[in-house]
Design a protein around this motif. Structure first.
Motif, mmCIF file in Angstrom:
data_model
loop_
_atom_site.group_PDB
_atom_site.id
_atom_site.type_symbol
_atom_site.label_atom_id
_atom_site.label_comp_id
_atom_site.label_asym_id
_atom_site.label_seq_id
_atom_site.Cartn_x
_atom_site.Cartn_y
_atom_site.Cartn_z
ATOM 1 N N TRP A 15 0.848 -1.203 0.000
ATOM 2 C CA TRP A 15 0.000 0.000 0.000
ATOM 3 C C TRP A 15 0.881 1.249 0.000
ATOM 4 N N ARG A 16 1.905 1.273 0.853
ATOM 5 C CA ARG A 16 2.792 2.436 0.920
ATOM 6 C C ARG A 16 3.493 2.656 -0.419
ATOM 7 N N PHE A 17 3.963 1.578 -1.057
ATOM 8 C CA PHE A 17 4.581 1.688 -2.374
ATOM 9 C C PHE A 17 3.591 2.282 -3.374
ATOM 10 N N SER A 18 2.374 1.760 -3.382
ATOM 11 C CA SER A 18 1.365 2.186 -4.362
ATOM 12 C C SER A 18 1.034 3.666 -4.219
ATOM 13 N N VAL A 19 0.820 4.109 -2.989
ATOM 14 C CA VAL A 19 0.485 5.515 -2.752
ATOM 15 C C VAL A 19 1.639 6.419 -3.182
ATOM 16 N N LYS A 20 2.855 6.030 -2.823
ATOM 17 C CA LYS A 20 4.027 6.837 -3.174
ATOM 18 C C LYS A 20 4.243 6.860 -4.690
ATOM 19 N N PHE A 21 4.114 5.714 -5.336
ATOM 20 C CA PHE A 21 4.334 5.639 -6.782
ATOM 21 C C PHE A 21 3.253 6.413 -7.536
ATOM 22 N N TYR A 22 2.011 6.301 -7.108
ATOM 23 C CA TYR A 22 0.900 6.987 -7.772
ATOM 24 C C TYR A 22 1.059 8.504 -7.690
ATOM 25 N N ALA A 23 1.734 8.975 -6.648
ATOM 26 C CA ALA A 23 1.936 10.412 -6.462
ATOM 27 C C ALA A 23 3.038 10.989 -7.352
ATOM 28 N N VAL A 24 3.822 10.131 -7.992
ATOM 29 C CA VAL A 24 4.876 10.611 -8.893
ATOM 30 C C VAL A 24 4.212 11.335 -10.062
ATOM 31 N N PRO A 25 4.695 12.540 -10.392
ATOM 32 C CA PRO A 25 4.083 13.285 -11.494
ATOM 33 C C PRO A 25 3.994 12.449 -12.777
ATOM 34 N N GLY A 26 2.793 12.448 -13.362
ATOM 35 C CA GLY A 26 2.557 11.742 -14.614
ATOM 36 C C GLY A 26 2.058 10.323 -14.453
ATOM 37 N N VAL A 27 2.270 9.720 -13.297
ATOM 38 C CA VAL A 27 1.884 8.320 -13.113
ATOM 39 C C VAL A 27 0.363 8.167 -13.105
ATOM 40 N N ALA A 28 -0.335 9.030 -12.393
ATOM 41 C CA ALA A 28 -1.798 8.916 -12.319
ATOM 42 C C ALA A 28 -2.409 8.973 -13.720
ATOM 43 N N GLN A 29 -1.992 9.943 -14.512
ATOM 44 C CA GLN A 29 -2.543 10.074 -15.866
ATOM 45 C C GLN A 29 -2.174 8.864 -16.727
ATOM 46 N N ALA A 30 -0.949 8.388 -16.597
ATOM 47 C CA ALA A 30 -0.533 7.204 -17.365
ATOM 48 C C ALA A 30 -1.373 5.993 -16.965
ATOM 49 N N ILE A 32 -4.471 5.999 -15.820
ATOM 50 C CA ILE A 32 -5.810 6.165 -16.387
ATOM 51 C C ILE A 32 -5.802 5.786 -17.866
ATOM 52 N N GLU A 33 -4.785 6.221 -18.582
ATOM 53 C CA GLU A 33 -4.692 5.887 -20.001
ATOM 54 C C GLU A 33 -4.496 4.386 -20.209
ATOM 55 N N LEU A 34 -3.668 3.752 -19.379
ATOM 56 C CA LEU A 34 -3.477 2.308 -19.495
ATOM 57 C C LEU A 34 -4.789 1.562 -19.238
ATOM 58 N N GLN A 35 -5.548 2.021 -18.256
ATOM 59 C CA GLN A 35 -6.847 1.394 -17.966
ATOM 60 C C GLN A 35 -7.809 1.581 -19.130
ATOM 61 N N ASP A 36 -7.917 2.818 -19.603
ATOM 62 C CA ASP A 36 -8.903 3.135 -20.641
ATOM 63 C C ASP A 36 -8.544 2.579 -22.010
ATOM 64 N N ARG A 37 -7.291 2.713 -22.390
ATOM 65 C CA ARG A 37 -6.887 2.337 -23.752
ATOM 66 C C ARG A 37 -6.491 0.872 -23.889
ATOM 67 N N ALA A 38 -5.823 0.344 -22.862
ATOM 68 C CA ALA A 38 -5.281 -1.020 -22.978
ATOM 69 C C ALA A 38 -5.937 -1.995 -22.006
ATOM 70 N N LYS A 39 -6.900 -1.521 -21.217
ATOM 71 C CA LYS A 39 -7.610 -2.369 -20.249
ATOM 72 C C LYS A 39 -6.661 -3.020 -19.245
ATOM 73 N N VAL A 40 -5.593 -2.298 -18.889
ATOM 74 C CA VAL A 40 -4.618 -2.794 -17.915
ATOM 75 C C VAL A 40 -5.216 -2.661 -16.518
ATOM 76 N N ASP A 41 -5.073 -3.694 -15.712
ATOM 77 C CA ASP A 41 -5.469 -3.630 -14.312
ATOM 78 C C ASP A 41 -4.306 -2.990 -13.567
ATOM 79 N N VAL A 42 -4.464 -1.733 -13.215
ATOM 80 C CA VAL A 42 -3.378 -0.977 -12.596
ATOM 81 C C VAL A 42 -3.007 -1.557 -11.233
ATOM 82 N N ASN A 43 -3.963 -2.118 -10.521
ATOM 83 C CA ASN A 43 -3.622 -2.751 -9.245
ATOM 84 C C ASN A 43 -2.658 -3.917 -9.450
ATOM 85 N N VAL A 44 -2.898 -4.703 -10.478
ATOM 86 C CA VAL A 44 -1.992 -5.815 -10.789
ATOM 87 C C VAL A 44 -0.636 -5.263 -11.222
ATOM 88 N N LEU A 45 -0.652 -4.235 -12.059
ATOM 89 C CA LEU A 45 0.598 -3.616 -12.504
ATOM 90 C C LEU A 45 1.418 -3.138 -11.310
#
Length: 83
Positions: A15-30, A32-45
């Protein structure tokens, strides 16, 4: 002024890794795009990335099993939220 709700603290290293990584600039938008365009499960990623930082690796069969379990959890959660 917009404020974000506080992120719950957790003892979970994942959880700590995920929160910290998601806060990196650009990661959140990337994500969302992976989920929407490629149907990637970001939790698995994130789970796979976190394991890589811990020097753990999975073979293709392991990743497929992890994804299958995550999909099942997602289906169950969706049913719970809709009910």
């Amino acid at each position: 002024m917009s404020t974000q709700p506080p992120i719950p603290e957790s003892k979970s290293p994942f959880w700590r890794f995920s929160v910290k990584f998601y806060a990196v600039p650009g990661v959140a938008q990337a994500c969302i795009e992976l989920q929407d365009r490629a149907k990637v499960d970001v939790n698995v990623l994130f789970f796979l990335l976190w394991n890589a930082t811990e020097k753990r690796a999975f073979d293709e069969a392991d990743v497929a099993e992890i994804a299958q379990h995550a999909a099942e959890i997602g289906r169950r959660t969706s049913l719970f939220l809709v009910s």
